[in-house]
Structure formats: structure tokens, C-alpha cells
Design a protein around this motif. Structure first.
Motif, PDB file in Angstrom:
ATOM      1  N   ALA A  68      53.978  32.250  -2.789  1.00 55.47           N
ATOM      2  CA  ALA A  68      54.998  33.207  -2.335  1.00 55.47           C
ATOM      3  C   ALA A  68      54.352  34.284  -1.468  1.00 55.47           C
ATOM      4  O   ALA A  68      54.900  34.661  -0.420  1.00 55.47           O
ATOM      5  CB  ALA A  68      55.713  33.834  -3.525  1.00 55.47           C
ATOM      6  N   PHE A  69      53.195  34.782  -1.882  1.00 58.33           N
ATOM      7  CA  PHE A  69      52.492  35.803  -1.102  1.00 58.33           C
ATOM      8  C   PHE A  69      52.169  35.268   0.292  1.00 58.33           C
ATOM      9  O   PHE A  69      52.428  35.933   1.298  1.00 58.33           O
ATOM     10  CB  PHE A  69      51.212  36.235  -1.818  1.00 58.33           C
ATOM     11  CG  PHE A  69      50.412  37.246  -1.040  1.00 58.33           C
ATOM     12  CD1 PHE A  69      50.711  38.599  -1.127  1.00 58.33           C
ATOM     13  CD2 PHE A  69      49.371  36.850  -0.213  1.00 58.33           C
ATOM     14  CE1 PHE A  69      49.993  39.540  -0.403  1.00 58.33           C
ATOM     15  CE2 PHE A  69      48.638  37.781   0.511  1.00 58.33           C
ATOM     16  CZ  PHE A  69      48.951  39.126   0.417  1.00 58.33           C
ATOM     17  N   ARG A  70      51.611  34.080   0.361  1.00 58.76           N
ATOM     18  CA  ARG A  70      51.259  33.494   1.663  1.00 58.76           C
ATOM     19  C   ARG A  70      52.505  33.259   2.518  1.00 58.76           C
ATOM     20  O   ARG A  70      52.497  33.510   3.728  1.00 58.76           O
ATOM     21  CB  ARG A  70      50.497  32.193   1.465  1.00 58.76           C
ATOM     22  CG  ARG A  70      49.086  32.392   0.959  1.00 58.76           C
ATOM     23  CD  ARG A  70      48.318  31.066   0.892  1.00 58.76           C
ATOM     24  NE  ARG A  70      47.007  31.269   0.336  1.00 58.76           N
ATOM     25  CZ  ARG A  70      46.662  30.921  -0.906  1.00 58.76           C
ATOM     26  NH1 ARG A  70      47.532  30.339  -1.711  1.00 58.76           N
ATOM     27  NH2 ARG A  70      45.435  31.141  -1.336  1.00 58.76           N
ATOM     28  N   THR A  71      53.569  32.784   1.895  1.00 55.63           N
ATOM     29  CA  THR A  71      54.810  32.530   2.627  1.00 55.63           C
ATOM     30  C   THR A  71      55.417  33.824   3.149  1.00 55.63           C
ATOM     31  O   THR A  71      55.756  33.932   4.326  1.00 55.63           O
ATOM     32  CB  THR A  71      55.831  31.813   1.713  1.00 55.63           C
ATOM     33  OG1 THR A  71      55.282  30.568   1.297  1.00 55.63           O
ATOM     34  CG2 THR A  71      57.149  31.579   2.439  1.00 55.63           C
ATOM     35  N   PHE A  72      55.524  34.831   2.279  1.00 53.28           N
ATOM     36  CA  PHE A  72      56.155  36.091   2.674  1.00 53.28           C
ATOM     37  C   PHE A  72      55.340  36.840   3.721  1.00 53.28           C
ATOM     38  O   PHE A  72      55.902  37.467   4.609  1.00 53.28           O
ATOM     39  CB  PHE A  72      56.394  36.987   1.461  1.00 53.28           C
ATOM     40  CG  PHE A  72      57.400  36.446   0.466  1.00 53.28           C
ATOM     41  CD1 PHE A  72      58.278  35.425   0.796  1.00 53.28           C
ATOM     42  CD2 PHE A  72      57.466  36.956  -0.810  1.00 53.28           C
ATOM     43  CE1 PHE A  72      59.200  34.928  -0.119  1.00 53.28           C
ATOM     44  CE2 PHE A  72      58.384  36.481  -1.731  1.00 53.28           C
ATOM     45  CZ  PHE A  72      59.256  35.464  -1.378  1.00 53.28           C
ATOM     46  N   THR A  73      54.022  36.788   3.630  1.00 54.91           N
ATOM     47  CA  THR A  73      53.193  37.508   4.608  1.00 54.91           C
ATOM     48  C   THR A  73      53.073  36.763   5.934  1.00 54.91           C
ATOM     49  O   THR A  73      52.581  37.330   6.906  1.00 54.91           O
ATOM     50  CB  THR A  73      51.784  37.810   4.057  1.00 54.91           C
ATOM     51  OG1 THR A  73      51.169  36.590   3.630  1.00 54.91           O
ATOM     52  CG2 THR A  73      51.849  38.801   2.912  1.00 54.91           C
ATOM     53  N   SER A  74      53.532  35.526   5.984  1.00 57.72           N
ATOM     54  CA  SER A  74      53.506  34.790   7.254  1.00 57.72           C
ATOM     55  C   SER A  74      54.886  34.700   7.899  1.00 57.72           C
ATOM     56  O   SER A  74      55.006  34.194   9.014  1.00 57.72           O
ATOM     57  CB  SER A  74      52.925  33.393   7.045  1.00 57.72           C
ATOM     58  OG  SER A  74      53.761  32.634   6.209  1.00 57.72           O
ATOM     59  N   ARG A  75      55.901  35.208   7.225  1.00 60.81           N
ATOM     60  CA  ARG A  75      57.255  35.194   7.795  1.00 60.81           C
ATOM     61  C   ARG A  75      57.356  36.193   8.936  1.00 60.81           C
ATOM     62  O   ARG A  75      56.982  37.356   8.792  1.00 60.81           O
ATOM     63  CB  ARG A  75      58.300  35.540   6.727  1.00 60.81           C
ATOM     64  CG  ARG A  75      58.554  34.409   5.760  1.00 60.81           C
ATOM     65  CD  ARG A  75      59.631  34.757   4.786  1.00 60.81           C
ATOM     66  NE  ARG A  75      60.937  34.924   5.424  1.00 60.81           N
ATOM     67  CZ  ARG A  75      62.083  34.872   4.761  1.00 60.81           C
ATOM     68  NH1 ARG A  75      62.097  34.685   3.455  1.00 60.81           N
ATOM     69  NH2 ARG A  75      63.214  35.039   5.392  1.00 60.81           N
ATOM     70  N   GLU A  76      57.878  35.760  10.060  1.00 62.45           N
ATOM     71  CA  GLU A  76      58.024  36.630  11.220  1.00 62.45           C
ATOM     72  C   GLU A  76      59.153  37.640  11.047  1.00 62.45           C
ATOM     73  O   GLU A  76      59.187  38.662  11.722  1.00 62.45           O
ATOM     74  CB  GLU A  76      58.250  35.802  12.485  1.00 62.45           C
ATOM     75  CG  GLU A  76      57.008  35.026  12.892  1.00 62.45           C
ATOM     76  CD  GLU A  76      57.204  34.311  14.214  1.00 62.45           C
ATOM     77  OE1 GLU A  76      58.147  34.663  14.956  1.00 62.45           O
ATOM     78  OE2 GLU A  76      56.416  33.412  14.493  1.00 62.45           O
ATOM     79  N   ASP A  77      60.092  37.355  10.135  1.00 63.95           N
ATOM     80  CA  ASP A  77      61.224  38.255   9.934  1.00 63.95           C
ATOM     81  C   ASP A  77      61.000  39.263   8.807  1.00 63.95           C
ATOM     82  O   ASP A  77      61.885  40.027   8.463  1.00 63.95           O
ATOM     83  CB  ASP A  77      62.510  37.464   9.675  1.00 63.95           C
ATOM     84  CG  ASP A  77      62.439  36.586   8.436  1.00 63.95           C
ATOM     85  OD1 ASP A  77      61.327  36.386   7.892  1.00 63.95           O
ATOM     86  OD2 ASP A  77      63.494  36.076   8.018  1.00 63.95           O
ATOM     87  N   ALA A  78      59.799  39.285   8.232  1.00 61.52           N
ATOM     88  CA  ALA A  78      59.486  40.208   7.136  1.00 61.52           C
ATOM     89  C   ALA A  78      58.689  41.401   7.656  1.00 61.52           C
ATOM     90  O   ALA A  78      57.769  41.239   8.441  1.00 61.52           O
ATOM     91  CB  ALA A  78      58.693  39.491   6.050  1.00 61.52           C
ATOM     92  N   SER A  79      59.058  42.587   7.189  1.00 59.63           N
ATOM     93  CA  SER A  79      58.325  43.784   7.599  1.00 59.63           C
ATOM     94  C   SER A  79      57.615  44.456   6.432  1.00 59.63           C
ATOM     95  O   SER A  79      56.629  45.151   6.635  1.00 59.63           O
ATOM     96  CB  SER A  79      59.254  44.780   8.289  1.00 59.63           C
ATOM     97  OG  SER A  79      60.299  45.156   7.425  1.00 59.63           O
ATOM     98  N   ILE A  80      58.118  44.268   5.213  1.00 60.94           N
ATOM     99  CA  ILE A  80      57.517  44.882   4.031  1.00 60.94           C
ATOM    100  C   ILE A  80      57.509  43.876   2.900  1.00 60.94           C
ATOM    101  O   ILE A  80      58.482  43.150   2.696  1.00 60.94           O
ATOM    102  CB  ILE A  80      58.314  46.138   3.585  1.00 60.94           C
ATOM    103  CG1 ILE A  80      58.284  47.211   4.661  1.00 60.94           C
ATOM    104  CG2 ILE A  80      57.782  46.697   2.265  1.00 60.94           C
ATOM    105  CD1 ILE A  80      59.194  48.399   4.381  1.00 60.94           C
ATOM    106  N   LEU A  81      56.409  43.831   2.175  1.00 57.46           N
ATOM    107  CA  LEU A  81      56.323  43.048   0.945  1.00 57.46           C
ATOM    108  C   LEU A  81      56.130  44.029  -0.206  1.00 57.46           C
ATOM    109  O   LEU A  81      55.108  44.721  -0.272  1.00 57.46           O
ATOM    110  CB  LEU A  81      55.159  42.058   0.987  1.00 57.46           C
ATOM    111  CG  LEU A  81      54.794  41.379  -0.342  1.00 57.46           C
ATOM    112  CD1 LEU A  81      55.962  40.567  -0.888  1.00 57.46           C
ATOM    113  CD2 LEU A  81      53.571  40.511  -0.188  1.00 57.46           C
ATOM    114  N   LEU A  82      57.128  44.113  -1.079  1.00 57.56           N
ATOM    115  CA  LEU A  82      57.011  44.919  -2.290  1.00 57.56           C
ATOM    116  C   LEU A  82      56.506  44.006  -3.399  1.00 57.56           C
ATOM    117  O   LEU A  82      57.028  42.905  -3.581  1.00 57.56           O
ATOM    118  CB  LEU A  82      58.376  45.489  -2.687  1.00 57.56           C
ATOM    119  CG  LEU A  82      59.047  46.424  -1.691  1.00 57.56           C
ATOM    120  CD1 LEU A  82      60.447  46.794  -2.181  1.00 57.56           C
ATOM    121  CD2 LEU A  82      58.209  47.661  -1.480  1.00 57.56           C
ATOM    122  N   ILE A  83      55.508  44.466  -4.119  1.00 52.11           N
ATOM    123  CA  ILE A  83      54.956  43.656  -5.204  1.00 52.11           C
ATOM    124  C   ILE A  83      54.622  44.571  -6.373  1.00 52.11           C
ATOM    125  O   ILE A  83      54.022  45.632  -6.189  1.00 52.11           O
ATOM    126  CB  ILE A  83      53.723  42.842  -4.735  1.00 52.11           C
ATOM    127  CG1 ILE A  83      53.216  41.923  -5.842  1.00 52.11           C
ATOM    128  CG2 ILE A  83      52.632  43.735  -4.187  1.00 52.11           C
ATOM    129  CD1 ILE A  83      52.210  40.877  -5.365  1.00 52.11           C
TER     130      ILE A  83
END
Length: 134
Positions: A68-83
Motif C-alpha cells: 500500500a505504501f509503495r502504491t500510494f507513494t507512486s500514485r500521480e493523483d496523490a499529494s499526501i499520505l497520512l499514516i
């Protein structure tokens, strides 16, 4: 106001952030549910199978959190990852190696685990930039 719009465009261009960027979330059920109730949830992709969140329980394998971390940090439409910080601690090696500005990783507390500044990678980077130690 044309000046404001121009400034926003410059920031967006510099950081390559789209105005319709998503917040992604990796956390415990209470945290993720709260953000979903606030309207942060998104289902996209083929047949709505790609979400912007992962609920982590004690039965969630570390490999699922890492994926999930790798997927979310490689998404072009994501600006923030809250964890949640206690979840971040399980994949600290990935977070420590992460060096992009966008999406920005923000470690947040959970209901059961308090926030510890000394474990937050972003806080360590900020302290280094300021010439201070945590």
C-alpha cells in the motif's frame, strides 16, 4: 484575482501537484473511518477497485502495508499520505528511504498510540535542515 491564480499555478507547477489531488491513508480502523466520514475516501480504477486507503489490523501482513505504501507513494493523483505512526514504525525502512516531496508523508497519532516526535522521519529531516537534533 489573477495574481492569486498565477501564484497557485506556480506552486502547483513547481511541486507537480494537481488541484484534484487525493489524500491517501494507511491506518487503524478508527483513523481511516474518521477520514472516510470526512469525505477523503476515493474508489477509482477498473470497477472502482483502487482505493486511497488501507485499514491496518493486527492481522494485516506487513507485506500488505508495504505494498500500500509503495502504491500510494507512486500514485500521480496523490499529494499526501497520512499514516498512523505505530503503522509507520512497521515499515520505517521504506519511510526512511522515501525522498520525494509529493506525496508528502505525514505521521499521525492514533487513539491507542501517542505521537512520538523522535520517531517521525519528517521531523528528523526538518531538524537536520535547521541544524538541530531531536
Amino acid at each position: 484575482n489573477k495574481t492569486r491564480a498565477k501564484g497557485e499555478d506556480m506552486v502547483g507547477a513547481r511541486l507537480k501537484v494537481k488541484h484534484d489531488s487525493l489524500i491517501t491513508i494507511i491506518g487503524d480502523e478508527d483513523t481511516v473511518t474518521g477520514f472516510l466520514l470526512a469525505g477523503v475516501g476515493d474508489l477509482s480504477g477498473a470497477q472502482g477497485k483502487q482505493s486511497n486507503f488501507l485499514i491496518v489490523t493486527n492481522k494485516t501482513p506487513q507485506s500488505a502495508v508495504e505494498e500500500a505504501f509503495r502504491t500510494f507513494t507512486s500514485r500521480e493523483d496523490a499529494s499526501i499520505l497520512l499514516i498512523n505512526q505505530h503503522v509507520a514504525n512497521t515499515i520505517r525502512h521504506l519511510i526512511d528511504d522515501y525522498n520525494k516531496v509529493v506525496p508528502t508523508i505525514l505521521e499521525i497519532p492514533s487513539k491507542t498510540s501517542p505521537y512520538d516526535t523522535t520517531k517521525d522521519t519528517v521531523m528528523h529531516k526538518v531538524a537536520r535542515m535547521m541544524g538541530k537534533a531531536l
